[in-house]
Each structure stands twice: as C-alpha cells, then as structure tokens.
Design a protein around this motif. Structure first.
Motif, PDB file in Angstrom:
ATOM      1  N   LEU A 147      35.952   6.684  29.327  1.00 21.83           N
ATOM      2  CA  LEU A 147      34.713   6.530  28.575  1.00 21.83           C
ATOM      3  C   LEU A 147      33.526   7.195  29.274  1.00 21.83           C
ATOM      4  CD1 LEU A 147      33.156   5.196  26.183  1.00 21.83           C
ATOM      5  CD2 LEU A 147      32.818   3.216  27.673  1.00 21.83           C
ATOM      6  N   ARG A 148      33.395   6.980  30.593  1.00 23.39           N
ATOM      7  CA  ARG A 148      32.259   7.534  31.327  1.00 23.39           C
ATOM      8  C   ARG A 148      32.678   8.676  32.259  1.00 23.39           C
ATOM      9  NH1 ARG A 148      31.488   2.074  33.126  1.00 23.39           N
ATOM     10  NH2 ARG A 148      31.442   2.878  35.257  1.00 23.39           N
ATOM     11  N   ALA A 149      33.927   9.120  32.154  1.00 18.84           N
ATOM     12  CA  ALA A 149      34.474  10.015  33.179  1.00 18.84           C
ATOM     13  C   ALA A 149      33.906  11.421  33.138  1.00 18.84           C
ATOM     14  CB  ALA A 149      35.998  10.070  33.061  1.00 18.84           C
ATOM     15  N   THR A 307      43.883   8.751  47.057  1.00 19.03           N
ATOM     16  CA  THR A 307      43.086   9.871  47.565  1.00 19.03           C
ATOM     17  C   THR A 307      41.676   9.861  47.026  1.00 19.03           C
ATOM     18  OG1 THR A 307      44.991  11.288  48.020  1.00 19.03           O
ATOM     19  CG2 THR A 307      42.919  12.397  47.550  1.00 19.03           C
ATOM     20  N   GLY A 308      41.445   9.263  45.855  1.00 23.34           N
ATOM     21  CA  GLY A 308      40.079   9.297  45.357  1.00 23.34           C
ATOM     22  C   GLY A 308      39.842   8.424  44.145  1.00 23.34           C
ATOM     23  N   HIS A 309      38.559   8.308  43.802  1.00 25.45           N
ATOM     24  CA  HIS A 309      38.098   7.503  42.668  1.00 25.45           C
ATOM     25  C   HIS A 309      36.936   8.214  42.000  1.00 25.45           C
ATOM     26  CE1 HIS A 309      34.484   6.416  44.952  1.00 25.45           C
ATOM     27  NE2 HIS A 309      35.284   6.284  45.994  1.00 25.45           N
ATOM     28  N   GLY A 310      36.757   7.942  40.720  1.00 24.17           N
ATOM     29  CA  GLY A 310      35.630   8.505  40.008  1.00 24.17           C
ATOM     30  C   GLY A 310      34.311   7.920  40.481  1.00 24.17           C
ATOM     31  N   ALA A 331      36.723  19.440  32.838  1.00 29.79           N
ATOM     32  CA  ALA A 331      35.452  19.899  33.396  1.00 29.79           C
ATOM     33  C   ALA A 331      34.373  18.849  33.171  1.00 29.79           C
ATOM     34  CB  ALA A 331      35.048  21.224  32.762  1.00 29.79           C
ATOM     35  N   GLY A 332      33.652  18.514  34.234  1.00 26.77           N
ATOM     36  CA  GLY A 332      32.618  17.486  34.170  1.00 26.77           C
ATOM     37  C   GLY A 332      33.016  16.177  34.818  1.00 26.77           C
ATOM     38  N   MET A 333      34.315  15.999  35.081  1.00 27.73           N
ATOM     39  CA  MET A 333      34.735  14.812  35.828  1.00 27.73           C
ATOM     40  C   MET A 333      34.260  14.930  37.281  1.00 27.73           C
ATOM     41  SD  MET A 333      38.630  13.969  34.609  1.00 27.73           S
ATOM     42  CE  MET A 333      38.976  13.236  33.009  1.00 27.73           C
ATOM     43  N   CYS A 334      33.891  13.790  37.862  1.00 29.32           N
ATOM     44  CA  CYS A 334      33.459  13.743  39.262  1.00 29.32           C
ATOM     45  C   CYS A 334      34.220  12.632  39.970  1.00 29.32           C
ATOM     46  CB  CYS A 334      31.965  13.470  39.366  1.00 29.32           C
ATOM     47  SG  CYS A 334      30.934  14.815  38.803  1.00 29.32           S
TER      48      CYS A 334
END
Length: 376
Positions: A147-149, A307-310, A331-334
């Motif tokens: 939803l916010r990704a 390894t990671g999280h949004g 594209a646009g995911m962080c």
C-alpha cells in the motif's frame, strides 16, 4: 547542521490521488474496501494525525468508485477538518452517547471482505461485525502489503533529505570520544545530532560496543566503551515526516586482523545486496545476494536477520528483503540493505544504507564511507 532543504507541502490533490489508488488496489485484490484506523496508513492517505488515539472510533472508509469517508468523534472533527487531505474526503462525525458503528455500517458492503490497517482496535472491528455479521476482515500487511511501498517523487525527496541528515550525524559522531564513555553517552550524542540535523523524531540510537555488538537490537546501556572495542552504530528517525535508518561499525583504536576481515566481508555483502537492486527482481534476491557473500566466507550462521525492510512514514514497513518474499521490486520502492555478522560474546558488524529502486537499478540514499572507521 540542519539542511536548508524544505520540501513543498503535500496538497489535497496528492492525498486524493493516494486514496484513489488505495481504493483501486483494494478492488483489484478482491476486497470490498479498506478500513484505515489512526496510524501511519491514515497519515499517508489523508495527512490527518489525531492528537490522541483513544477508545473513540476514528476510521477512514475507502471503496473504489465512491468518495472517501472519514468517521470521527464530533469533538475531534475540528482537527480533522484542518488536515491537508480533508477537502478530498467527506467527514462524518458522531457524538458521545451515540453508536459509532451505526454511523459506519451503512458505508460498508454488508457481505464484504475488508482490508484493515494493522493497528485497528479489535473492539472496533467486533463492533462493526455485530451489526454486519457477514462482513470479514484481513490485515493490510497480508492482503495489501505494498500500500505505501512505492513512493512518488515528493516522498523520495523527503527520504533523500532524511538520509542526508543521518549521514551528517554519522560524520559528526566520528569526532566524539568513544573510549572511556558509556554506550548511553554516545547514544545521547547521536540523538542530539539527529535533532540538530533536522529530525523531528528520533526513533532509535543503537550503540553496541564489544560483545554487545553481537546483539543486533542491543539497547544502549551502561557498559563503558573500551580501547579495542568494535562498536555497532544504528540510528534514525523522522525528518519532514519520512524515515532515516543507517548503520556503520567503528573501531576504537586499530582493529585486529580478524575484526578487519569480518568487517570487509560485511562490506562486500552489503555491496552485493545493493548491486542486486533493480526493478522486476524479487525482494528475496537482495537477501540472497548479500547472504551468499557471508555464507561463502564461513559466517552464514552468524547472519541472523533479514537483509532489509521498507521505509517511509515509518522506519520499518513493507517490503522486506527476506527469503520467501517473491514481491518484485518496483521503481520508487525504498528499503534498507543491512547485512551483518554477529559473534556472541565477542563483537558484531553491520553496515546499512537505504536504497531506492530506479528505472535502471538502485540508488543509495546514504553516502558516508563504509570502510571501518577508527575512533578514539
């Protein structure tokens, strides 16, 4: 130390577009709509953050093809009307002594399945279900995790500014004395520097010295940092409403050959994870790329977390870089890329950057040196 950058404020049209996308995404997922309680989802979709979250029902109802409706207690309606996104929705209030579920129920499909923000109160869902016994509910993390990704350009600007502020904090912390001071002293320095760099909220300041560094989420304690310690630093918070989160590992005095080698392995793993980022690749491939380097070096069992999280309006949110997560990168995911090695009773190493997915790869939002820094 604070950056002169000031983002353009979000507009009602920005929030209108977000609510429309969210409602359409819900419909595409087979949901009758979304019920959004106070918390990060509500802030993201409307700009409204209640001054206090109480037992009184506040809920945003989103349904594709219908105007968004925010149900609020009457005594909080004046604040809700001031939210930037308020012109993009209809406010419906209820007064104490009235049934808030009777106000909300007509907005819902009586046989529908709804996605619900994770922090909704059980009493509110049960209250709705009493009136609409054929409705069902599912967590947004399960049914609409992205939803916010995917961030738009103004959000990416804010995340970049938060990352730059965290970088400035790291550059300054290298100038302070570590040896002979408690972990809590250095953590207080980090908090002060994050605030000085423009953070409105400090979420965490991990300082794990010596054996404490082998605990990935060690709370800074009263241990006195000693010459010869490896020290894991992990810190971040919110600036302009968006998160920062970075980790670097420093050493008090010259490291041993083993300490340097472990740090070099983690640095290579982190580089591999970042270089694997590109649109269309599954999230788990980022984890696999970083983990392979550590495993091949003989420390696979000592890399004990994903390894990671949004990151976005909160410092931890979907997507997650973990085995089994097949969500393709867009594209646009962080998200963070933060592999580590943890040797119980001895020391730990973690290196972390925030990375955003671009059309042709990935871009790090942290730029400080990743080599092992020597501090006093």
């Amino acid at each position: 130390m604070s950056s002169p950058y000031q983002p353009e404020p979000f507009t009602a049209d920005d929030y209108r577009a977000r609510m429309t996308r969210a409602a359409e995404s819900a419909a595409a997922a087979g949901l009758a709509g979304l019920l959004v309680a106070p918390g990060p989802d509500l802030v993201h979709l409307t700009g409204y953050r209640p001054t206090a979250v109480t037992e009184r029902l506040t809920v945003l109802v989103l349904t594709a093809g219908q105007d968004p409706v925010l149900v609020v207690p009457a005594l909080e309606a004046p604040d809700a009307e001031k939210a930037v996104g308020a012109p993009a929705l209809t406010l419906r209030d209820w007064t104490d002594g009235k049934d808030p579920y009777a106000v909300t129920a007509p907005l819902l499909d009586a046989r529908g399945r709804f996605g619900v923000s994770d922090n909704a109160w059980a009493m509110h869902l049960l209250g709705l279900q009493d009136l609409l016994p054929e409705t069902s509910y599912a967590s947004l993390t399960k049914v609409l995790p992205m939803l916010r990704a995917v961030k738009d350009a103004p959000e990416l600007e804010r995340l970049a500014a938060a990352g730059a502020a965290a970088d400035a904090t790291y550059e300054e912390i290298l100038k302070v004395r570590f040896s002979g001071r408690r972990e809590t002293d250095v953590a207080a320095d980090l908090a002060r520097l994050l605030t000085a760099s423009g953070h409105s909220q400090v979420d965490f300041t991990v300082v794990g010295s010596g054996p404490n560094g082998a605990d990935p989420h060690h709370e800074a304690g009263d241990r006195t940092i000693e010459h010869g310690d490896m020290v894991v630093l992990d810190f971040g918070g919110l600036k302009h409403g968006y998160g920062s989160d970075t980790s670097r590992t420093v050493h008090v005095g010259e490291p041993t050959a083993e300490e340097q080698r472990v740090h070099d392995i983690v640095r290579e793993a982190q580089k591999a994870g970042c270089e694997a980022v590109r649109a269309g690749v599954a999230c788990q491939e980022i984890d696999r790329a970083a983990r392979a380097v550590i495993t091949e070096s003989g420390y696979g069992e000592r890399f004990i977390h994903r390894t990671g999280h949004g990151i976005g309006v909160t410092t931890h949110e979907p997507p997650y870089m973990i085995e089994g997560e097949e969500q393709p990168l867009v594209a646009g995911m962080c998200f963070s890329v933060e592999p580590g090695i943890y040797l119980p009773g001895r020391f730990g190493v973690r290196i972390e950057d925030i990375v955003t997915v671009t059309e042709d790869g990935g871009r790090r939002l942290n730029a400080t040196a990743r080599e092992l820094a020597i501090v006093e």
